[in-house]
Scaffold this active site. Structure first.
Site, short mmCIF file in Angstrom:
data_model
loop_
_atom_site.label_atom_id
_atom_site.label_comp_id
_atom_site.label_asym_id
_atom_site.label_seq_id
_atom_site.Cartn_x
_atom_site.Cartn_y
_atom_site.Cartn_z
N HIS A 380 -47.60 30.56 20.71
CA HIS A 380 -46.74 29.67 21.50
C HIS A 380 -47.49 28.68 22.35
CE1 HIS A 380 -42.66 31.30 20.89
NE2 HIS A 380 -43.28 32.44 20.63
N LYS A 571 -36.68 22.05 33.26
CA LYS A 571 -37.65 22.91 32.57
C LYS A 571 -38.59 23.44 33.64
CE LYS A 571 -38.85 19.31 29.95
NZ LYS A 571 -39.08 19.71 28.59
N ARG A 572 -39.44 24.42 33.30
CA ARG A 572 -40.40 24.89 34.29
C ARG A 572 -41.20 23.71 34.84
NH1 ARG A 572 -40.89 30.56 34.95
NH2 ARG A 572 -42.50 29.95 36.44
N LYS A 577 -45.97 19.05 31.82
CA LYS A 577 -44.61 18.56 31.53
C LYS A 577 -44.32 17.26 32.29
CE LYS A 577 -42.71 23.20 30.52
NZ LYS A 577 -41.93 23.15 29.26
N THR A 679 -37.50 23.57 23.52
CA THR A 679 -36.19 23.83 22.93
C THR A 679 -35.12 23.15 23.77
OG1 THR A 679 -36.22 25.92 24.14
CG2 THR A 679 -36.69 26.02 21.79
N LYS A 683 -31.40 21.06 22.85
CA LYS A 683 -30.10 21.31 23.48
C LYS A 683 -29.48 20.02 24.00
CE LYS A 683 -31.72 25.91 24.35
NZ LYS A 683 -32.27 26.92 25.26
N1 PLP Z 1 -35.40 27.57 30.90
C1 PLP Z 1 -34.13 27.65 30.50
C2 PLP Z 1 -33.13 28.33 31.39
C3 PLP Z 1 -33.73 27.09 29.28
O1 PLP Z 1 -32.46 27.17 28.87
C4 PLP Z 1 -34.73 26.44 28.49
C5 PLP Z 1 -34.45 25.84 27.20
O2 PLP Z 1 -33.59 25.37 26.75
C6 PLP Z 1 -36.03 26.38 28.95
C7 PLP Z 1 -36.34 26.95 30.15
C8 PLP Z 1 -37.10 25.67 28.14
O3 PLP Z 1 -37.03 24.29 28.35
P1 PLP Z 1 -38.11 23.31 27.70
O4 PLP Z 1 -38.06 23.55 26.24
O5 PLP Z 1 -37.56 21.95 28.06
O6 PLP Z 1 -39.41 23.60 28.35
#
Ligand code: PLP
Length: 838
Positions: A380, A571-572, A577, A679, A683
């Site tokens: 990952h 996102k985190r 990022k 991911t 969405k």
């Molecule tokens: N945190 C939550 C609650 C999420 O639903 C998601 C993904 O959809 C993520 C983190 C991951 O986000 P990203 O792929 O934008 O880092």
């Protein structure tokens, strides 16, 4: 509240949604009401007059769980009779999100339930909000595991997800004076109606101690045994996982640590009651808390204990299940596919070897063949600092037998490598399971690669970079082990459930086959020129934005304009990022408004959400900067509401479900080559938001699918980033030559956003101007320019809506159903085993 009298059955007589049971609507409603009152009385011991919303939520949750368990029992029987091959998905994190809404949807009971509740004066939405979110993961990796469980069941694949039942999940994020403050996540305070403890399937796990060589009775060969210093008990807690439109129900089996049976009898006998109880607490600490992702996680002894604990529990359980249906373990790989979600469960390779050799007396070669054939490994991360390594000393102290086994695996592996590359000591050093030089460490990624028959990345670009960089030596050794499995998301939670209005419009337009065949969304393209359809689409986005605006107001007291563009980065919080680049853009927009108050601007609401790891100082400072900029911008009358900045505290799955449907613009702006997949990006697009993004992770494939014209691309590519770094990246060049960027950094340096603390944001400025490892300075101009293109496009609403529809219509590839079908066919070799309807 108007409920019927309770009857004397303690079992809830609910039997809705089951295939073949065609109850009329009135009977269904009265059954639901009966089930609720029975649960209140006979399970919770409450009278409806004294029951609060949480009690009703609990009653409802139990009713749904009973339905799921009924199906689960038939599923388990069907799988056992079929002697089917099973998938065991090992993951230290499962970020499942709330269960009730999802359970109702998957059982096909959502509308009936809403009606039945309304009929007796209860509001389903209000009850859904009572559920504590099980935050047993950090972010993308844990949420992926949850989407996979949904798809595994929907595809009728026999599967168990194995993980840890953390007593405290990911911390609750509070914002105080703009700073992130962490509070414990007490998600179990009111109990968890979704789980059933299974003390009958308890297992014993050893830690510490030493090993010794002995001869088994009547046997000439020497064996090794592990004399442990401590024993911990693992108690499985099962959560039923429904699929959509199927009677199959799989399991998520989460392990809780308890003290050993006769916990420290010696201490008791010596009269040390408190010492004995203290030991009990040490054992139970193992599953106490989820580790937040951070830079200092390495070397944490408790984390290694957690990893070993849940993997060892799961392997014993897998072996128990196998031996229940088969006579011996020789054919384990034919009936079990174990997937390692990152290296967190990679110790499983050594543990399965230990079990086979020490406990089941297999020869090394046979054990090794079974192990390699059973495991698959998903990588990952491309960031070398995130690859897990454990000090050999710690390993030897906690898992002495495993260290011996890892040495033996390494010895045999390197002998094989030496034959292939006779004069290449550097390669041997790189491939070794043990990192030498300085403190010796066990490389978990190397262990996972050697012990698995399949290794995969999570997006096409990521897999290519794995082959070229992080795992290059393994790729050269075993190219056939490598494959790509681009991540996916479940359309059930991420469209059907979270965006009911859009889901309904889509189903009315093209039918509802998209729910399980996401590629069918392509049929929406035929309606692109239908003006009424586009209007309906836009009206839904607008309604979703209104309801998010109300939520924002309730959560943080900020009034936002639902007609403005909702520009969202959730996102985190991590430097790669680049939330920082987004804030710099906000400051730039603000500067322009202050300098040229009469200029025409396209109004924006820039929304952020995300947690910073508690030990990650730079990420926490970015949170503070976002909040500080929000304070200034939102309260400056010259801005006049044309720009608003919102930081929503405590981003989690429930909040994500509100945010994706209400977004116009999706910020996917990581430095190219750093995000494995993402991911969240999928969405947003599924819910009709347009992406501004770099060529990173799955963005590359999303852009390919939706079309370059429907994606706002900017920034350096992975190769350009590498080339730029190779010749020496000079951030000052951008500062000196880009007056808007200079002004933006100067405004931060001036203390405008940190009154009374002029130096507060110096570490951010230093990071940007000293080495700028994430290339914010290099990408800034392109980002700002691309944002101008975004604004111009947004002004042409009809064009924007067409682009949004095309994003949704062409996102089918990113269904987790596709991802899981690929894993099932190419790695696991498992087949669907559908449960016959009742
Ligand atoms: N945190 C939550 C609650 C999420 O639903 C998601 C993904 O959809 C993520 C983190 C991951 O986000 P990203 O792929 O934008 O880092």
């Amino acid at each position: 509240i108007r409920l019927p009298e309770s009857n004397t059955e303690t079992e809830v007589p609910l039997s809705l949604g089951s295939a073949g049971v065609a109850l009329d609507a009135e009977t269904q409603v009265s059954q639901i009401q009966q089930a609720l009152v029975n649960n209140l009385h006979w399970v919770q011991g409450k009278d409806e007059q004294f029951a609060n919303a949480h009690d009703y939520y609990t009653a409802l949750a139990h009713s749904v769980r009973n339905q799921l368990l009924k199906k689960r029992i038939r599923t388990a029987k069907t799988y056992a009779e079929a002697k089917a091959k099973n998938v065991y998905y090992l993951s230290a994190e499962f970020l499942m999100g709330r269960q009730l809404g999802n359970g109702l949807i998957n059982l096909g009971m959502y509308d009936t339930m809403r009606h039945a509740l309304a009929d007796c004066g209860l509001d389903l939405d209000e009850l859904l909000e009572r559920e504590a979110e099980p935050g047993l993961g950090n972010g993308g990796l844990g949420r992926l595991a949850a989407c996979f469980m949904d798809s595994l069941t929907t595809l009728n694949l026999p599967a168990i997800g194995y993980g840890i039942r953390y007593e405290f999940g990911i911390f609750t994020q509070l914002i105080r004076q703009g700073h992130q403050v962490e509070a414990p996540d007490k998600w179990l305070s009111y109990g968890n109606p979704w789980e059933i403890a299974r003390p009958d399937y308890r297992v014993e796990i050893k830690f510490g101690g030493h090993t010794e060589v002995y001869k088994k009775d009547g046997d000439d060969d020497y064996q090794v045994r592990w004399i442990q210093a401590q024993t911990v008990i693992g108690i499985p807690h099962d959560v039923p996982v429904p699929g959509y439109g199927t009677d199959n129900v799989n399991l998520l089996r989460l392990w809780k640590a308890e003290a050993g049976e006769a916990f420290d009898l010696d201490a008791f006998n010596a009269g040390d009651y408190f010492g004995a109880v203290a030991n009990k607490m040490i054992s139970e600490n193992i599953t106490k808390v989820l580790y937040p992702n951070d830079e200092t996680r390495q070397g944490k002894e408790l984390r290694l204990q957690q990893q070993y604990f849940f993997v060892a529990c799961s392997l014993q359980d897998i072996i128990r299940l196998h031996l229940r249906d088969h006579s011996n373990l020789g054919n384990l790989a034919e009936f079990s596919a174990i997937q390692l979600n990152d290296t967190h469960p990679a110790i499983g390779v050594a543990e399965l070897m230990r079990l086979l050799i020490d406990e089941y007396s297999f020869e090394w070669a046979a054990a090794w063949q079974i192990t390699q054939r059973t495991f698959g490994y998903t990588n990952h991360t491309l960031m070398p600092e995130a690859l897990e390594k454990w000090s050999v000393d710690l390993f030897g102290k906690l898992l002495p037998r495993h260290l011996e086994i890892i040495y033996e695996i390494n010895h045999r592996f390197l002998a094989q490598v030496k034959l292939r590359y006779p004069n290449d000591p550097d390669r041997l050093e790189r491939l070794s399971l043990i990192e030498e030089g300085g403190e010796r460490r066990v490389r978990m990624a190397n262990l996972a690669c050697v012990g698995s028959h399949a290794i995969n990345g999570v997006a096409a670009l990521h897999t290519e970079l794995l082959k070229q960089e992080v795992l290059q030596d393994f790729y050269e050794l075993w190219p056939d082990k490598f494959s790509n499995k681009t991540n996916g998301i479940t359309p059930r939670r991420w469209l059907l459930q979270c965006n009911p209005r859009l889901a309904q419009l889509i189903s009315e337009t093209i039918g509802d086959s998209w729910i399980t065949n996401l590629d069918d969304l392509k049929q929406l393209e035929a309606h692109l020129d239908d003006e009424a359809f586009r209007h309906a689409w836009q009206a839904i986005k607008q309604e979703n934005k209104w309801s998010l605006a109300r939520y924002i107001h309730d959560a943080v007291g900020i009034e936002v304009n639902p007609d403005s563009m909702f520009d969202v980065q959730i996102k985190r919080i991590h430097e790669y990022k680049r939330q920082l680049m987004n804030v710099l853009h906000v400051i730039t927009l603000y500067n322009r408004m202050v300098q040229n108050p009469g200029d025409h601007v396209v109004p924006r609401t820039v929304i952020f959400g995300g947690k910073a790891a508690p030990g990650y100082a730079m990420a926490k400072l970015v949170v503070k900067l976002i909040n500080a900029v929000a304070d200034v911008v939102n309260n400056d009358p010259s801005v006049n509401g044309r720009l608003k900045v919102v930081f929503l505290p405590n981003y989690n799955v429930s909040q994500a479900q509100r945010l994706f449907p209400a977004s116009d613009l999706s910020e996917q702006i990581s430095t190219a080559g750093m995000e494995a997949s993402g991911t969240g990006n999928m969405k947003f697009a599924l819910n009709g938001a347009l992406t501004i993004g770099t060529l990173d992770g799955a963005n590359v494939e999303i852009r390919e699918e939706v079309g370059a014209d429907n994606f706002f691309l900017f920034g350096l590519t992975t190769e350009q980033v590498a080339a730029c770094k190779a010749v020496g990246h000079n951030p000052w060049y951008y500062y000196d030559t880009n007056p808007e960027l200079k002004r933006t950094l100067d405004v931060i340096a001036s203390g405008l956003f940190s009154p009374g603390e002029p130096d507060l944001f110096l570490p951010i400025l230093d990071s940007l101007l000293v080495d700028d490892p994430y290339m914010v300075m290099a990408d800034f101009a392109a980002y700002v320019q691309c944002q101008e293109h975004v604004s111009r496009t947004y002004e042409d609403r009809d064009r924007w809506v067409r682009m949004a529809i095309l994003n949704t219509a062409r996102i089918g590839k990113f269904s987790a159903d596709r991802t899981i079908a690929d894993y099932a066919r190419e790695i696991w070799k498992v087949k669907a085993v559908p449960v016959a309807g009742e």
